[in-house]
Design a protein around this motif. Sequence first.
Motif, PDB file in Angstrom:
ATOM      1  N   MET A   1       0.824  -1.170   0.000  1.00 55.66           N
ATOM      2  CA  MET A   1       0.000   0.000   0.000  1.00 55.66           C
ATOM      3  C   MET A   1       0.880   1.249   0.000  1.00 55.66           C
ATOM      4  N   VAL A   2       1.974   1.199  -0.635  1.00 55.12           N
ATOM      5  CA  VAL A   2       2.851   2.360  -0.689  1.00 55.12           C
ATOM      6  C   VAL A   2       2.406   3.260  -1.832  1.00 55.12           C
ATOM      7  N   HIS A   3       2.379   4.538  -1.552  1.00 55.89           N
ATOM      8  CA  HIS A   3       2.040   5.510  -2.583  1.00 55.89           C
ATOM      9  C   HIS A   3       2.947   6.711  -2.418  1.00 55.89           C
ATOM     10  N   ASP A   4       2.986   7.563  -3.401  1.00 59.29           N
ATOM     11  CA  ASP A   4       3.849   8.745  -3.371  1.00 59.29           C
ATOM     12  C   ASP A   4       3.066  10.020  -3.076  1.00 59.29           C
ATOM     13  N   LEU A   5       1.926   9.882  -2.452  1.00 60.23           N
ATOM     14  CA  LEU A   5       1.072  11.035  -2.186  1.00 60.23           C
ATOM     15  C   LEU A   5       1.428  11.678  -0.858  1.00 60.23           C
ATOM     16  N   LYS A   6       1.075  12.941  -0.730  1.00 57.27           N
ATOM     17  CA  LYS A   6       1.304  13.668   0.518  1.00 57.27           C
ATOM     18  C   LYS A   6       0.089  14.524   0.820  1.00 57.27           C
ATOM     19  N   GLY A   7      -0.033  14.901   2.090  1.00 54.89           N
ATOM     20  CA  GLY A   7      -1.074  15.844   2.485  1.00 54.89           C
ATOM     21  C   GLY A   7      -2.473  15.393   2.150  1.00 54.89           C
ATOM     22  N   LYS A   8      -3.233  16.289   1.562  1.00 56.08           N
ATOM     23  CA  LYS A   8      -4.645  16.019   1.255  1.00 56.08           C
ATOM     24  C   LYS A   8      -4.799  14.821   0.324  1.00 56.08           C
ATOM     25  N   GLU A   9      -3.894  14.676  -0.641  1.00 60.28           N
ATOM     26  CA  GLU A   9      -3.993  13.555  -1.566  1.00 60.28           C
ATOM     27  C   GLU A   9      -3.821  12.224  -0.829  1.00 60.28           C
ATOM     28  N   ALA A  10      -2.901  12.170   0.138  1.00 56.12           N
ATOM     29  CA  ALA A  10      -2.694  10.953   0.926  1.00 56.12           C
ATOM     30  C   ALA A  10      -3.934  10.659   1.775  1.00 56.12           C
ATOM     31  N   ARG A  11      -4.503  11.704   2.369  1.00 54.94           N
ATOM     32  CA  ARG A  11      -5.715  11.517   3.169  1.00 54.94           C
ATOM     33  C   ARG A  11      -6.880  11.054   2.299  1.00 54.94           C
ATOM     34  N   ASP A  12      -7.022  11.655   1.121  1.00 56.67           N
ATOM     35  CA  ASP A  12      -8.088  11.244   0.199  1.00 56.67           C
ATOM     36  C   ASP A  12      -7.910   9.786  -0.217  1.00 56.67           C
ATOM     37  N   TRP A  13      -6.659   9.380  -0.431  1.00 56.22           N
ATOM     38  CA  TRP A  13      -6.380   7.992  -0.797  1.00 56.22           C
ATOM     39  C   TRP A  13      -6.809   7.063   0.337  1.00 56.22           C
ATOM     40  N   GLY A  14      -6.503   7.454   1.575  1.00 53.63           N
ATOM     41  CA  GLY A  14      -6.895   6.648   2.728  1.00 53.63           C
ATOM     42  C   GLY A  14      -8.399   6.485   2.836  1.00 53.63           C
ATOM     43  N   VAL A  15      -9.133   7.561   2.593  1.00 55.21           N
ATOM     44  CA  VAL A  15     -10.594   7.502   2.644  1.00 55.21           C
ATOM     45  C   VAL A  15     -11.123   6.614   1.515  1.00 55.21           C
ATOM     46  N   ALA A  16     -10.580   6.773   0.316  1.00 56.33           N
ATOM     47  CA  ALA A  16     -11.040   5.986  -0.830  1.00 56.33           C
ATOM     48  C   ALA A  16     -10.738   4.502  -0.666  1.00 56.33           C
ATOM     49  N   ASN A  17      -9.708   4.178   0.107  1.00 52.48           N
ATOM     50  CA  ASN A  17      -9.296   2.787   0.315  1.00 52.48           C
ATOM     51  C   ASN A  17      -9.564   2.344   1.756  1.00 52.48           C
TER      52      ASN A  17
ATOM     53  N   GLY B   1      -4.617  -6.950  12.734  1.00 51.77           N
ATOM     54  CA  GLY B   1      -3.466  -6.949  13.630  1.00 51.77           C
ATOM     55  C   GLY B   1      -2.137  -6.910  12.909  1.00 51.77           C
ATOM     56  N   GLN B   2      -2.160  -6.511  11.639  1.00 54.53           N
ATOM     57  CA  GLN B   2      -0.933  -6.488  10.855  1.00 54.53           C
ATOM     58  C   GLN B   2       0.028  -5.398  11.291  1.00 54.53           C
ATOM     59  N   GLU B   3      -0.504  -4.295  11.794  1.00 52.59           N
ATOM     60  CA  GLU B   3       0.370  -3.211  12.221  1.00 52.59           C
ATOM     61  C   GLU B   3      -0.353  -2.261  13.153  1.00 52.59           C
ATOM     62  N   PRO B   4       0.414  -1.543  13.967  1.00 48.20           N
ATOM     63  CA  PRO B   4      -0.192  -0.584  14.890  1.00 48.20           C
ATOM     64  C   PRO B   4      -0.671   0.660  14.147  1.00 48.20           C
ATOM     65  N   MET B   5      -1.493   1.432  14.805  1.00 46.46           N
ATOM     66  CA  MET B   5      -2.026   2.658  14.220  1.00 46.46           C
ATOM     67  C   MET B   5      -0.897   3.575  13.742  1.00 46.46           C
ATOM     68  N   SER B   6       0.135   3.738  14.572  1.00 43.90           N
ATOM     69  CA  SER B   6       1.234   4.641  14.203  1.00 43.90           C
ATOM     70  C   SER B   6       1.959   4.154  12.956  1.00 43.90           C
ATOM     71  N   GLY B   7       2.191   2.858  12.858  1.00 44.24           N
ATOM     72  CA  GLY B   7       2.862   2.308  11.679  1.00 44.24           C
ATOM     73  C   GLY B   7       2.008   2.420  10.434  1.00 44.24           C
TER      74      GLY B   7
ATOM     75  N   LYS C   1       1.409   7.828   5.002  1.00 45.34           N
ATOM     76  CA  LYS C   1       1.912   9.204   4.930  1.00 45.34           C
ATOM     77  C   LYS C   1       0.862  10.215   5.385  1.00 45.34           C
ATOM     78  N   VAL C   2       0.171   9.828   6.463  1.00 39.43           N
ATOM     79  CA  VAL C   2      -0.786  10.716   7.127  1.00 39.43           C
ATOM     80  C   VAL C   2      -0.421  10.747   8.609  1.00 39.43           C
ATOM     81  N   SER C   3      -0.981  11.682   9.355  1.00 42.90           N
ATOM     82  CA  SER C   3      -0.684  11.734  10.784  1.00 42.90           C
ATOM     83  C   SER C   3      -1.501  10.674  11.526  1.00 42.90           C
ATOM     84  N   ALA C   4      -0.947  10.208  12.632  1.00 40.90           N
ATOM     85  CA  ALA C   4      -1.667   9.247  13.469  1.00 40.90           C
ATOM     86  C   ALA C   4      -2.939   9.882  14.030  1.00 40.90           C
ATOM     87  N   THR C   5      -2.883  11.178  14.299  1.00 41.78           N
ATOM     88  CA  THR C   5      -4.066  11.891  14.793  1.00 41.78           C
ATOM     89  C   THR C   5      -5.176  11.853  13.755  1.00 41.78           C
ATOM     90  N   TRP C   6      -4.846  12.142  12.516  1.00 43.01           N
ATOM     91  CA  TRP C   6      -5.863  12.119  11.455  1.00 43.01           C
ATOM     92  C   TRP C   6      -6.448  10.724  11.309  1.00 43.01           C
TER      93      TRP C   6
END
Length: 77
Positions: free
Chosen positions: A1-17, A28-34, A40-45
């Motif tokens: 799930m690696v992508h080259d997006l940043k900021g809003k584009e990365a967040r939009d990708w997360g929502v779309a997926n 249980g594959q990975e923690p929230m922070s990982g 490439k989004v913040s753990a808070t977001w």
Amino acid sequence: MVHDLKGKEARDWGVANREQVTGRYLDGQEPMSGLARSLKVSATWLTRQFDTWGVPRRDRAKASELRGPGVNPYKSR
């Protein structure tokens, strides 16, 4: 799930997926922070998105199991 997006584009990708993102966490594959780091989004977001989506988050005990023994939960990787 690696992508080259940043900021809003990365967040939009997360929502779309959403299913893929939440599936990795719930399996249980990975923690929230990982997961946030790999997306490439913040753990808070990401935490707020999970709350918005109604995704149950791990309690401290489960998160500790995933981190493994001897890992300081207060030290970032």
